[in-house]
Motif scaffolding. Structure first.
Motif, mmCIF file in Angstrom:
data_model
loop_
_atom_site.group_PDB
_atom_site.id
_atom_site.type_symbol
_atom_site.label_atom_id
_atom_site.label_comp_id
_atom_site.label_asym_id
_atom_site.label_seq_id
_atom_site.Cartn_x
_atom_site.Cartn_y
_atom_site.Cartn_z
ATOM 1 N N ASP A 1 -26.142 -30.837 0.513
ATOM 2 C CA ASP A 1 -25.790 -29.471 -0.213
ATOM 3 C C ASP A 1 -25.543 -28.454 0.664
ATOM 4 O OD1 ASP A 1 -26.255 -30.710 -2.750
ATOM 5 O OD2 ASP A 1 -28.432 -30.465 -2.813
ATOM 6 N N GLY A 2 -24.515 -27.645 0.364
ATOM 7 C CA GLY A 2 -24.178 -26.740 1.221
ATOM 8 C C GLY A 2 -23.380 -26.909 2.595
ATOM 9 N N GLY A 3 -23.094 -28.312 2.814
ATOM 10 C CA GLY A 3 -22.367 -28.560 3.774
ATOM 11 C C GLY A 3 -22.737 -28.870 5.200
ATOM 12 N N ALA A 4 -24.257 -28.687 5.302
ATOM 13 C CA ALA A 4 -25.012 -28.748 6.534
ATOM 14 C C ALA A 4 -25.074 -30.166 6.899
ATOM 15 C CB ALA A 4 -26.360 -28.205 6.513
ATOM 16 N N LEU A 5 -24.598 -30.806 7.848
ATOM 17 C CA LEU A 5 -24.598 -32.296 8.233
ATOM 18 C C LEU A 5 -25.963 -32.341 9.007
ATOM 19 C CD1 LEU A 5 -21.185 -32.868 9.931
ATOM 20 C CD2 LEU A 5 -22.037 -33.398 7.648
ATOM 21 N N PRO A 6 -26.599 -33.703 8.714
ATOM 22 C CA PRO A 6 -27.786 -34.286 9.317
ATOM 23 C C PRO A 6 -27.712 -34.881 10.791
ATOM 24 C CG PRO A 6 -26.828 -35.620 7.678
ATOM 25 C CD PRO A 6 -26.083 -34.944 7.716
ATOM 26 N N PHE A 7 -26.414 -34.330 11.436
ATOM 27 C CA PHE A 7 -26.175 -35.214 12.600
ATOM 28 C C PHE A 7 -25.277 -34.149 13.211
ATOM 29 C CE2 PHE A 7 -23.675 -37.270 9.676
ATOM 30 C CZ PHE A 7 -22.368 -36.637 10.211
ATOM 31 N N GLU A 8 -25.298 -33.939 14.801
ATOM 32 C CA GLU A 8 -24.356 -33.142 15.525
ATOM 33 C C GLU A 8 -23.378 -34.032 15.801
ATOM 34 O OE1 GLU A 8 -26.175 -31.231 18.882
ATOM 35 O OE2 GLU A 8 -28.353 -31.033 17.938
ATOM 36 N N ARG A 9 -22.156 -33.564 15.716
ATOM 37 C CA ARG A 9 -20.749 -34.281 16.064
ATOM 38 C C ARG A 9 -20.406 -34.273 17.322
ATOM 39 N NH1 ARG A 9 -17.012 -32.095 11.500
ATOM 40 N NH2 ARG A 9 -15.395 -32.992 12.792
#
Length: 155
Positions: A145-153
């Motif tokens: 939700d809200g676009g926050a990814l659970p990992f760093e790209r």
């Protein structure tokens, strides 16, 4: 050089036997009993995956052989690519089954049988055009939700 993806390979290199025959459960043939690496941390899953996408999954009614089991194949409508050489569009993905279980390949349910957007961690096709989940579990996450990814790209 790509990192080692299967805990079975790492364990064999360390001198531990992880792969064995499951002939007691399936006497007609042998299959691999695989111990998968822990990718419950989304960053670990991202780092191990060849491709990471956001999309929606739908069943195809087809299967593909994987580890001595018929893996269920889905079509994933890719909306966004976070990692890898895929482009938005449809990609065929085999839902990686567990092995050597009396309950079949998906004792906790097929992770790609889901509704709504999901993040999918993929492994490059071995042969043909069917990608696969990096492990039987923790390779499909609900879209945040809200676009926050659970990992760093860009680690």
């Amino acid at each position: 050089m790509k990192p080692i993806r299967w805990m079975a390979i790492a364990s064999l290199a360390a001198g531990t036997v992880v792969v064995s025959s499951c002939t007691a459960e399936r006497p007609a043939h042998e299959e691999l009993c695989i111990s998968w690496m822990d990718v419950s941390d989304p960053q670990v899953a991202y780092d191990e995956a060849d491709a990471v996408v956001l999309g929606r999954s739908s069943a195809t009614g087809t299967t593909a052989p994987m580890h001595g089991i018929q893996a269920t194949v889905h079509e994933v409508e890719v909306e966004r690519v976070y990692k890898g050489d895929l482009t938005p569009g449809t990609v065929r993905v085999a839902s990686t089954p567990t092995s050597c279980t009396a309950k079949g390949g998906y004792p906790d349910g097929d992770p790609l049988e889901t509704e709504g957007e999901v993040i999918v961690f993929l492994r490059t096709p071995g042969s043909g055009d069917v990608w696969s989940l990096i492990t039987p579990s923790d390779a499909v996450l609900p879209a945040p939700d809200g676009g926050a990814l659970p990992f760093e790209r860009d680690r």
